[in-house]
Design an enzyme around this catalytic site. Structure first.
Site, mmCIF file in Angstrom:
data_model
loop_
_atom_site.group_PDB
_atom_site.id
_atom_site.type_symbol
_atom_site.label_atom_id
_atom_site.label_comp_id
_atom_site.label_asym_id
_atom_site.label_seq_id
_atom_site.Cartn_x
_atom_site.Cartn_y
_atom_site.Cartn_z
ATOM 1 N N GLU A 1 3.431 -28.024 7.601
ATOM 2 C CA GLU A 1 2.248 -27.994 6.746
ATOM 3 C C GLU A 1 1.315 -29.163 7.059
ATOM 4 O O GLU A 1 0.092 -28.999 7.092
ATOM 5 C CB GLU A 1 2.665 -28.026 5.278
ATOM 6 C CG GLU A 1 3.362 -26.761 4.813
ATOM 7 C CD GLU A 1 3.944 -26.861 3.424
ATOM 8 O OE1 GLU A 1 4.325 -25.828 2.861
ATOM 9 O OE2 GLU A 1 4.024 -27.999 2.886
ATOM 10 N N ASP B 1 -0.481 -27.239 2.888
ATOM 11 C CA ASP B 1 0.058 -26.164 2.056
ATOM 12 C C ASP B 1 -1.068 -25.280 1.535
ATOM 13 O O ASP B 1 -0.969 -24.043 1.534
ATOM 14 C CB ASP B 1 0.849 -26.772 0.899
ATOM 15 C CG ASP B 1 1.345 -25.729 -0.077
ATOM 16 O OD1 ASP B 1 2.226 -24.943 0.292
ATOM 17 O OD2 ASP B 1 0.849 -25.698 -1.226
#
Length: 235
Positions: A128, A56
């Protein structure tokens, strides 16, 4: 050493996914971990939550860099919604679907039975985690190149994607002296664990547009975007 090599060898399906991703892993165990959901994890099979955390942040850095460089006159207030449109979970899930990540996602039985391979949250998280795996395996240049490739079309069209369609449609209605648009649920289909909502957006002059998505919010946004295109072009 032989046992370790066997344990970290990629399956044919994962090799095909790595090819679609565009990265050849020197440490294949990183990809295996990135594609292992917590429901399938164990003491001997680590799952992808820590990688998700890192991925992320890596995605955020690369996208921030790209936006900062692409428009040198943009203010923070202009950059922020563009950034949010590119890093949000739905966008990551869409990118994951483009490379069929769900087909190689390792899930526990309960998640598999509940349609986990199609869920935005699971696909977005895994995407992610995969980015983190590429970063750890090949460094920042490798993951930057990969992100800019797979996100290119969205980066190029980010100003349109960053617009909140419901807000824009409401502003249009107000400018015409009309009340806010209505959003009506027309249909709910699919199994309980993976429903599909069909929403119709309506304005008072009789024009409307429908859209379907896996959540009411997404369906309303899509319907508003479709109707906004109609009213702005006078169709």
């Amino acid at each position: 050493m032989v046992r370790r090599a066997e344990a970290t060898k990629l399956s044919a399906e994962m090799k095909a996914f790595a090819a679609r991703l565009g990265h050849e892993f020197q440490r294949p165990e990183l990809l295996i971990r990135a594609l292992t959901h917590a429901s399938a994890g164990s003491i001997t099979r680590p799952h992808n939550q820590r990688l998700e955390f890192l991925g992320d942040r890596v995605l955020g850095l690369v996208i921030s860099e790209a936006l900062f460089s692409a428009d040198k006159k943009a203010t923070e207030g202009q950059l922020a919604p563009r950034y949010n449109a590119l890093v949000r979970k739905e966008t990551c899930a869409d990118i994951a679907r483009q490379m069929d990540l769900g087909a190689v996602l390792r899930l526990g039985r309960s998640e598999m039975l509940s349609g986990g391979r199609r869920k935005n949250a699971l696909l977005g998280d895994a995407m992610e985690a995969v980015l983190a795996a590429v970063y750890l395996d090949g460094g920042l240049d490798a993951v930057r190149s990969l992100i800019l490739h797979h996100w290119k079309q969205r980066i190029d069209g980010v100003e349109q994607d960053a617009r909140d369609a419901k807000t824009a449609l409401q502003e249009w209605a107000q400018a015409q002296g009309n009340p806010p648009p209505d959003y009506v649920e027309i249909e709910r289909s699919g199994p309980p664990h993976a429903p599909v909502f069909t929403i119709e957006a309506r304005v008072t002059d009789g024009r409307s547009a429908r859209a379907s998505a896996g959540s009411k919010r997404m369906a309303e946004q899509a319907a508003a975007k479709a109707l906004l295109a109609r009213v702005e072009t006078g169709s």
